[in-house]
Design a protein around this motif. Structure first.
Motif, short mmCIF file in Angstrom:
data_model
loop_
_atom_site.label_atom_id
_atom_site.label_comp_id
_atom_site.label_asym_id
_atom_site.label_seq_id
_atom_site.Cartn_x
_atom_site.Cartn_y
_atom_site.Cartn_z
N ASN A 8 19.49 4.15 -2.28
CA ASN A 8 19.79 3.40 -3.51
C ASN A 8 18.81 2.26 -3.70
OD1 ASN A 8 21.96 4.81 -4.65
ND2 ASN A 8 23.41 3.89 -3.21
N ARG A 9 18.52 1.55 -2.62
CA ARG A 9 17.57 0.43 -2.71
C ARG A 9 16.17 0.93 -3.06
NH1 ARG A 9 18.85 -3.73 2.34
NH2 ARG A 9 20.84 -4.53 1.53
N LEU A 10 15.78 2.04 -2.46
CA LEU A 10 14.45 2.59 -2.71
C LEU A 10 14.28 2.98 -4.17
CD1 LEU A 10 11.72 3.76 -1.71
CD2 LEU A 10 12.93 5.90 -1.26
N VAL A 11 15.27 3.68 -4.71
CA VAL A 11 15.17 4.14 -6.10
C VAL A 11 15.28 2.97 -7.07
CG1 VAL A 11 16.26 5.59 -7.86
CG2 VAL A 11 16.07 6.42 -5.52
N ASP A 12 16.20 2.05 -6.79
CA ASP A 12 16.40 0.91 -7.69
C ASP A 12 15.19 -0.01 -7.72
OD1 ASP A 12 18.90 1.79 -8.39
OD2 ASP A 12 19.96 0.55 -6.92
N HIS A 13 14.48 -0.14 -6.59
CA HIS A 13 13.34 -1.05 -6.51
C HIS A 13 12.02 -0.29 -6.36
CE1 HIS A 13 16.34 -4.17 -6.17
NE2 HIS A 13 16.82 -3.65 -5.06
N LEU A 14 11.97 0.88 -6.95
CA LEU A 14 10.79 1.74 -6.86
C LEU A 14 9.54 1.07 -7.41
CD1 LEU A 14 9.87 4.63 -6.04
CD2 LEU A 14 10.40 5.33 -8.40
N ILE A 15 9.72 0.16 -8.36
CA ILE A 15 8.59 -0.49 -9.02
C ILE A 15 7.69 -1.20 -8.02
CG2 ILE A 15 10.06 -2.50 -9.47
CD1 ILE A 15 6.95 -1.33 -11.46
N TRP A 16 8.27 -1.76 -6.95
CA TRP A 16 7.46 -2.53 -6.00
C TRP A 16 6.57 -1.62 -5.16
CZ3 TRP A 16 7.04 -7.41 -7.10
CH2 TRP A 16 8.05 -8.01 -7.82
N ILE A 17 7.01 -0.40 -4.92
CA ILE A 17 6.15 0.57 -4.23
C ILE A 17 4.99 0.97 -5.13
CG2 ILE A 17 6.06 2.88 -3.21
CD1 ILE A 17 8.99 2.54 -2.45
N VAL A 18 5.32 1.24 -6.41
CA VAL A 18 4.28 1.60 -7.38
C VAL A 18 3.29 0.45 -7.54
CG1 VAL A 18 3.84 2.19 -9.80
CG2 VAL A 18 5.84 3.13 -8.62
N LEU A 19 3.79 -0.78 -7.57
CA LEU A 19 2.94 -1.96 -7.71
C LEU A 19 2.00 -2.11 -6.52
CD1 LEU A 19 2.20 -4.57 -9.24
CD2 LEU A 19 4.06 -5.71 -8.02
N ALA A 20 2.54 -1.93 -5.29
CA ALA A 20 1.72 -2.07 -4.09
C ALA A 20 0.60 -1.03 -4.07
CB ALA A 20 2.60 -1.93 -2.85
N VAL A 21 0.93 0.21 -4.40
CA VAL A 21 -0.08 1.27 -4.43
C VAL A 21 -1.14 0.97 -5.48
CG1 VAL A 21 -0.48 3.72 -4.93
CG2 VAL A 21 1.50 3.03 -3.56
N THR A 22 -0.72 0.50 -6.63
CA THR A 22 -1.66 0.17 -7.71
C THR A 22 -2.62 -0.93 -7.30
OG1 THR A 22 0.01 0.79 -9.37
CG2 THR A 22 -1.85 -0.55 -10.12
N VAL A 23 -2.09 -1.97 -6.67
CA VAL A 23 -2.93 -3.09 -6.21
C VAL A 23 -3.96 -2.61 -5.20
CG1 VAL A 23 -2.92 -5.24 -4.90
CG2 VAL A 23 -1.24 -4.88 -6.70
N ILE A 24 -3.53 -1.78 -4.26
CA ILE A 24 -4.46 -1.26 -3.23
C ILE A 24 -5.57 -0.45 -3.87
CG2 ILE A 24 -4.66 0.32 -1.28
CD1 ILE A 24 -1.80 -0.54 -0.47
#
Length: 330
Positions: A8-24
């Motif tokens: 639930n936490r992973l899906v609800d806060h998926l944006i931060w994973i996408v953001l980290a990958v984008t920054v890298i």
């Protein structure tokens, strides 16, 4: 049980994973990305977008939509500049004290929200159509005020929020950070926040629990309108002038940031903390497009693809959650 919680936490806060990958990815392809001046530009781009995204998220969480937020911002900014300028500055000639003009502008923004909210709740009109009408009306009124002329020579006091710094940090960044902090606190720890989520999730059940959905929605639209009014003060401070077309079309980027940030278009679900992630993601992407040699005519199509991606992400979020549940328990 722990797996379910983490999924639930992973899906609800998926944006931060996408953001980290984008920054890298961007950092590896653009050498100047992490320079201080460039990071400052990213944050500055996110100030007005951030305030408008807070406003949009508030309305969407409550189960409605407000398409007029961008032009509300533009109208308030233009109105404040116009009433504070003399005739020689192509203003109204009223020379209203700039601080008073700023408060008048915020009050007008709140009033616009009250009108939208009243039409939706008292006359049972659809929020999409109501705020689309408001968008057209406010956009037209901004041009009517002064024949669409750009206002220059704005009083320095009106530039404080958007164009000045405190302790070396732009005031607009400080204000936006405080706005996100306040929104997160209210949504998580106050009865007003809980009522907003309850009404957005199921207005009938909320009424049965003793909550007045109409009152909650009117306050919701007023808060959104007032926040857009504050964004209007920021934008004229950042630009140092008041163009008549400011705020036109910005609502699409605002909705993209909000939905990418995990706010469900069906209402009742979303986090202001994750909306912040959506704002940062779009600000970083916009900054990366400026730093690359990409044809400027491709910028708008790319933004359109981002909006489509936001809608796709919203539609597939629960599918992803169920898929993860299935494979985690198998």
């Amino acid at each position: 049980m722990k797996r379910v919680k983490w999924i639930n936490r992973l899906v609800d806060h998926l944006i931060w994973i996408v953001l980290a990958v984008t920054v890298i990815v961007i950092a590896l392809t653009i050498d100047t990305f992490f320079q201080f001046n460039n990071l400052s530009n990213v944050l500055l781009h996110g100030t007005v977008l951030g305030l408008l995204s807070i406003a949009a998220a508030t309305v969407i969480i409550g189960g409605d939509q407000d398409l007029s937020l961008g032009v509300n911002m533009g109208f308030v900014g233009y109105l404040v500049a116009w009433i504070s300028l003399g005739e020689g500055d192509v203003g109204s000639g009223w020379n209203v004290n700039p601080i008073l003009a700023a408060f008048i502008g915020i009050a007008v923004g709140i009033g616009i929200g009250w009108v939208n909210g009243s039409l939706v709740t008292r006359l049972k009109m659809d929020s999409f159509l109501v705020t689309l009408g408001s968008l057209i009306v406010l956009g037209g009124l901004t041009y009517v005020l002064n024949q669409a002329r750009t206002l220059n020579g704005i009083d320095p006091a009106l530039l404080f929020l958007g164009g000045e710094k405190s302790f070396g940090v732009p005031n607009s960044v400080i204000l936006t950070a405080c706005a996100f902090g306040l929104a997160i606190m209210i949504s998580r720890f106050t009865s007003s926040g809980r009522r907003l989520y309850a009404v957005g999730s199921n207005a009938v059940a909320a009424r049965a629990a003793g909550i007045d959905p109409g009152a909650v929605k009117r306050r919701m639209f007023m808060v959104a309108g007032g926040t857009a009014g504050v964004a209007g003060l920021l934008i004229i401070g950042e630009l140092g002038s008041a163009p008549a077309n400011v705020g036109q079309g910005v609502i699409f980027e605002v909705f993209a940031a909000t939905v990418i940030g995990g706010v469900s278009l069906s209402g009742g679900r979303g986090s202001y903390f994750d909306v912040l992630g959506g704002v940062l993601l779009l600000s970083i992407i916009a900054n990366a497009l400026n730093l690359t040699t990409i044809d400027p005519f491709w910028v708008e199509p790319i933004r359109g693809f981002i909006i489509l991606f936001a809608v796709f992400l919203d539609s597939q979020r629960e599918t992803l959650r169920l898929w993860l549940f299935k494979h985690a328990t198998s």
